[in-house]
Design an enzyme around this catalytic site. Structure first.
Site, PDB file in Angstrom:
ATOM      1  N   ARG A  94       2.863 -10.948  -1.027  1.00 38.97           N
ATOM      2  CA  ARG A  94       3.460  -9.631  -1.692  1.00 38.97           C
ATOM      3  C   ARG A  94       4.013  -8.739  -0.525  1.00 38.97           C
ATOM      4  O   ARG A  94       5.038  -7.684  -0.726  1.00 38.97           O
ATOM      5  CB  ARG A  94       2.848  -9.006  -2.476  1.00 38.97           C
ATOM      6  CG  ARG A  94       1.512  -8.341  -1.959  1.00 38.97           C
ATOM      7  CD  ARG A  94       0.552  -7.787  -3.295  1.00 38.97           C
ATOM      8  NE  ARG A  94      -0.718  -7.510  -3.007  1.00 38.97           N
ATOM      9  CZ  ARG A  94      -1.164  -5.965  -2.811  1.00 38.97           C
ATOM     10  NH1 ARG A  94      -0.570  -5.277  -3.058  1.00 38.97           N
ATOM     11  NH2 ARG A  94      -2.674  -5.605  -2.629  1.00 38.97           N
ATOM     12  N   GLU A 140      -8.212 -11.234 -10.091  1.00 44.01           N
ATOM     13  CA  GLU A 140      -7.339 -11.473  -9.398  1.00 44.01           C
ATOM     14  C   GLU A 140      -6.939 -12.629  -8.548  1.00 44.01           C
ATOM     15  O   GLU A 140      -6.085 -12.794  -7.884  1.00 44.01           O
ATOM     16  CB  GLU A 140      -7.238 -10.220  -8.286  1.00 44.01           C
ATOM     17  CG  GLU A 140      -8.397  -9.966  -7.612  1.00 44.01           C
ATOM     18  CD  GLU A 140      -8.817  -8.536  -6.814  1.00 44.01           C
ATOM     19  OE1 GLU A 140      -7.587  -7.835  -6.592  1.00 44.01           O
ATOM     20  OE2 GLU A 140      -9.924  -7.984  -6.679  1.00 44.01           O
ATOM     21  N   ARG A 163      -9.903   3.672  -6.735  1.00 45.20           N
ATOM     22  CA  ARG A 163      -9.982   3.057  -5.238  1.00 45.20           C
ATOM     23  C   ARG A 163     -10.858   3.740  -4.320  1.00 45.20           C
ATOM     24  O   ARG A 163     -10.398   4.379  -3.531  1.00 45.20           O
ATOM     25  CB  ARG A 163      -8.547   2.927  -4.865  1.00 45.20           C
ATOM     26  CG  ARG A 163      -7.520   2.329  -5.686  1.00 45.20           C
ATOM     27  CD  ARG A 163      -6.251   1.966  -5.159  1.00 45.20           C
ATOM     28  NE  ARG A 163      -5.137   1.334  -5.628  1.00 45.20           N
ATOM     29  CZ  ARG A 163      -4.196   2.371  -6.561  1.00 45.20           C
ATOM     30  NH1 ARG A 163      -4.187   3.557  -6.384  1.00 45.20           N
ATOM     31  NH2 ARG A 163      -3.397   1.440  -7.200  1.00 45.20           N
ATOM     32  N   ARG A 168     -13.767   0.965  -8.742  1.00 42.87           N
ATOM     33  CA  ARG A 168     -13.922  -0.125  -8.134  1.00 42.87           C
ATOM     34  C   ARG A 168     -14.844  -0.142  -6.809  1.00 42.87           C
ATOM     35  O   ARG A 168     -14.521   0.823  -6.123  1.00 42.87           O
ATOM     36  CB  ARG A 168     -12.629  -0.762  -7.639  1.00 42.87           C
ATOM     37  CG  ARG A 168     -12.391  -1.919  -7.026  1.00 42.87           C
ATOM     38  CD  ARG A 168     -11.160  -2.410  -6.802  1.00 42.87           C
ATOM     39  NE  ARG A 168     -10.390  -1.611  -5.825  1.00 42.87           N
ATOM     40  CZ  ARG A 168      -9.087  -1.588  -5.289  1.00 42.87           C
ATOM     41  NH1 ARG A 168      -8.205  -2.500  -6.152  1.00 42.87           N
ATOM     42  NH2 ARG A 168      -8.296  -1.165  -4.669  1.00 42.87           N
ATOM     43  N   ASN A 181      -1.452  -7.376  -8.962  1.00 48.21           N
ATOM     44  CA  ASN A 181      -0.715  -7.392  -7.489  1.00 48.21           C
ATOM     45  C   ASN A 181      -1.333  -8.565  -6.550  1.00 48.21           C
ATOM     46  O   ASN A 181      -0.464  -9.464  -6.139  1.00 48.21           O
ATOM     47  CB  ASN A 181      -1.237  -6.076  -6.767  1.00 48.21           C
ATOM     48  CG  ASN A 181      -0.789  -4.790  -7.309  1.00 48.21           C
ATOM     49  OD1 ASN A 181       0.264  -4.990  -8.228  1.00 48.21           O
ATOM     50  ND2 ASN A 181      -1.188  -3.482  -6.944  1.00 48.21           N
ATOM     51  N   ASP A 182      -2.529  -8.705  -6.902  1.00 52.97           N
ATOM     52  CA  ASP A 182      -3.129  -9.812  -6.081  1.00 52.97           C
ATOM     53  C   ASP A 182      -3.010 -11.308  -6.773  1.00 52.97           C
ATOM     54  O   ASP A 182      -2.639 -12.277  -6.466  1.00 52.97           O
ATOM     55  CB  ASP A 182      -4.595  -9.728  -5.424  1.00 52.97           C
ATOM     56  CG  ASP A 182      -4.430  -8.859  -4.507  1.00 52.97           C
ATOM     57  OD1 ASP A 182      -3.610  -9.089  -3.668  1.00 52.97           O
ATOM     58  OD2 ASP A 182      -5.505  -8.588  -3.994  1.00 52.97           O
ATOM     59  N   HIS A 187       0.723  -1.398   0.111  1.00 48.98           N
ATOM     60  CA  HIS A 187      -0.110   0.022   0.102  1.00 48.98           C
ATOM     61  C   HIS A 187       0.795   1.133  -0.120  1.00 48.98           C
ATOM     62  O   HIS A 187       0.668   1.995  -0.881  1.00 48.98           O
ATOM     63  CB  HIS A 187      -0.985   0.061   1.326  1.00 48.98           C
ATOM     64  CG  HIS A 187      -1.736   1.409   1.661  1.00 48.98           C
ATOM     65  ND1 HIS A 187      -2.615   1.721   0.560  1.00 48.98           N
ATOM     66  CD2 HIS A 187      -1.294   2.457   2.074  1.00 48.98           C
ATOM     67  CE1 HIS A 187      -3.077   3.127   0.964  1.00 48.98           C
ATOM     68  NE2 HIS A 187      -2.127   3.368   2.083  1.00 48.98           N
ATOM     69  N   CYS A 238      -4.865  -2.987 -14.038  1.00 46.81           N
ATOM     70  CA  CYS A 238      -4.812  -1.906 -13.146  1.00 46.81           C
ATOM     71  C   CYS A 238      -3.785  -2.400 -11.953  1.00 46.81           C
ATOM     72  O   CYS A 238      -3.494  -1.515 -11.381  1.00 46.81           O
ATOM     73  CB  CYS A 238      -6.065  -1.575 -12.505  1.00 46.81           C
ATOM     74  SG  CYS A 238      -6.917  -2.884 -11.694  1.00 46.81           S
TER      75      CYS A 238
END
EC number: 2.7.3.9
Length: 572
Positions: free
Chosen positions: A467, A433, A298, A334, A456-457, A191, A504
């Protein structure tokens, strides 16, 4: 003598400023110590209360200017606690009647209140418990004469140094003064790393021990290009890095020439470059960097840094602002993605052994529709102010998508009956994801309007590599052929049904990944706004036909290392 600390380069640029340590201070004290001068101890406590009021008022006023009245409201609640005689009187009585020291009296009484409030089946009272806990910590710091870190009150150029930066921490950062940051933990997709790119400030994460190696006020250099932190640099190092910073800004200025240019390969194939944002405050960077839309909004940041849920009206105004600012360009929103590394104190979510695999995102929203429905209503009402796309995060099964869509259509009908205008041109999609979703992309493609791949996921779930963990970071491989095959499968499934696919995750703006993604046929690349112009320059120098050949060879590789070598040989 200077000291070099190595970490992971999370956000480009060079920052040179004094260190501001965002670490928890030592608030320990002797709980059993008795006092003889009880009047003096009561006066000490009262003085700490008044000092806390002055401090909180400054913080509250600063938060209102920097972040808006809604974010400042949490400090109004804290000020009310400091004026509550039902809390203050028992503390004073404990000092007088038991000869308790002020710190002990404060913590004993506030702990009792917190325990009582947290046990109540009432969300409002549970929120008050959090307020009391925070206020107690502030008053205790004044009793002990220890300064609490407060990023919202920074009024000079600094580099933030901390273990990690939470969403609440970043919500308080003033970009005017925060030149960069460096943390002990985190990776490029944590993050704090993502937020540093959104804020357009240099950042280094994963240093392991920077909070132990830097003192408050040390001069430090953050080299976000190479992952280096230099503590107390020499005069020669300062000169060298000032020059490096100037060259970095000169290149950024050169890139500005591409702001209004098309993104088109040398053989005439267009690509769409969009931006990821967290709040409407990110819009200037989106526009300055020539984004062709917003590929990820987000929305969870509307819910953070406050002590209660945002109202439907507050959300509507935020979504409307973004849609209007983008002037008809596509905005992909999202829905609430809370859980995993993003928590909301006022939701009181249960602790889980594996929060990234647990009660989060669409799972939470479908279960707690009192949270989900107001957001959908706000989005639907805002839809007439621009080109809105809505996507649901963490969808694992087609039934989850169907249920979410049914709720949205139900609220759309309710709003129309209430007399609201709603756009009939809203596309509904999902984040891809979870490997299971990618595996069934052909099934989903028949029902969704678009896919957005959240790498990312997807990477951490596919390779079973957290991660956030430095110990298994070697397994977090964005160019692993397994990831490329999943991406290819999703893109092909969408195109077969006449749909489109975006990405994204951080991979979308990665210079090694971009040639591969272009070759795989990705329709939309959504990234931090600061990466857009570099990506445009890169794509405008590539051949789509050659990248297709590259991608077809890459998916047949055995290792990430082979893929990287292949890309380097193609793109020189």
């Amino acid at each position: 003598m200077s000291k070099l600390i190595k970490g992971i380069a999370a956000s480009d640029g060079v920052a040179i400023a004094k260190a501001y340590l965002l670490v928890e201070p030592d608030l320990t004290f002797d709980k059993n110590e008795k006092v003889t001068d009880v009047e003096g101890e009561v006066a000490k406590f009262n003085s700490a209360i008044e000092a806390s009021k002055v401090e909180l008022t400054k913080i509250r006023n600063n938060a209102e200017v920097q972040l808006g009245a809604d974010k400042a409201a949490i400090f109004d609640a804290h000020l009310l606690v400091l004026d509550d005689p039902e809390l203050i009187q028992p503390i004073q009585d404990k000092i007088k009647n038991e000869n308790a020291n002020a710190a002990t009296a404060l913590t004993d009484v506030t702990t009792q209140f917190v325990t009582i409030f947290e046990s109540m089946d009432n969300e409002y009272m549970k929120e008050r418990a959090a307020d009391i806990r925070d206020v107690s910590k502030r008053v205790l710091s004044h009793i002990l004469g220890v300064e609490l870190p407060n990023p919202s009150m920074i009024d000079e150029s600094v580099v933030i140094v901390g273990n990690d930066l939470t969403p609440s921490d970043t919500a308080q950062l003033n970009k005017e003064f925060v030149q960069g940051f460096a943390t002990n933990i985190g990776g490029r997709t944590s993050h704090s790393a993502i937020m540093s790119r959104s804020l357009e400030i240099p950042a280094i994460v994963g240093t392991k021990s920077i909070t132990q190696e830097v003192k408050q006020g040390d001069m430090i250099i953050v080299d976000g290009l190479n992952g280096d932190v230099i503590v107390n640099p020499t005069e020669d190092e300062l000169i060298a890095y000032q020059d490096k910073r100037e060259r970095y800004f000169a290149d950024k200025k050169e890139l500005q020439k591409l702001r209004d240019a098309d993104t088109v390969t040398v053989d005439g194939v267009h690509a769409e470059l969009a931006a990821n944002i967290g709040t409407p405050n990110d819009l200037p960077g989106v526009i300055e960097n020539g984004a062709q839309g917003i590929g990820l909004y987000r929305t969870e940041f509307l819910y953070m840094g406050r002590d209660q849920m945002p109202t439907e009206e507050e959300q509507f105004e935020a979504y409307k602002e973004v849609l209007e600012a983008m002037g008809g360009k596509r905005v992909v929103v999202r829905t609430l993605d809370i859980g995993g590394d993003k928590e909301l104190s006022y939701l009181n979510l249960p602790e889980e052994m594996n929060p990234f695999l647990g009660y989060r995102a669409i799972r939470l929203c479908l279960a707690q529709q009192d949270i989900f429905r107001p957001q959908l209503r706000a989005l639907l009402r805002a839809s007439v102010y621009g080109k809105l796309n809505i996507m649901f995060p963490m969808v694992a099964t087609i039934n989850e998508f169907r249920e979410a869509k049914a709720i949205l259509l139900e609220e759309k009908e309710n709003l129309k009956n209430e007399g609201h205008d709603i756009s009939d041109d809203i596309e509904l999609g999902i984040m891809v994801e979870i490997p299971a979703t990618a595996a069934l992309a052909d099934v989903f493609a028949k029902e969704v309007d678009f896919f957005s791949i959240g790498t990312n996921d997807l990477i951490q779930y596919t390779l079973a590599a957290d991660r956030m963990s430095e110990r298994v970071s070697y397994l977090y491989q964005p160019y692993n052929p397994s990831i490329l095959r999943l991406v290819k499968q999703v893109i092909e499934a969408s195109h077969k049904e006449g749909k489109w696919t975006g990405m994204c995750g951080e991979m979308a703006g990665d210079e090694t990944a971009i040639p591969l993604l272009l070759g795989l046929g990705l329709d939309e690349f959504s990234m931090s706004a600061t990466s857009i112009l570099k990506a445009r320059r890169q794509i405008n120098g590539l051949s789509k036909n050659e990248m297709t050949e590259l991608a077809n060879r890459a998916v047949d590789c055995a290792t990430q290392e082979e893929v990287i070598e292949l890309v380097n040989n193609y793109v020189k």
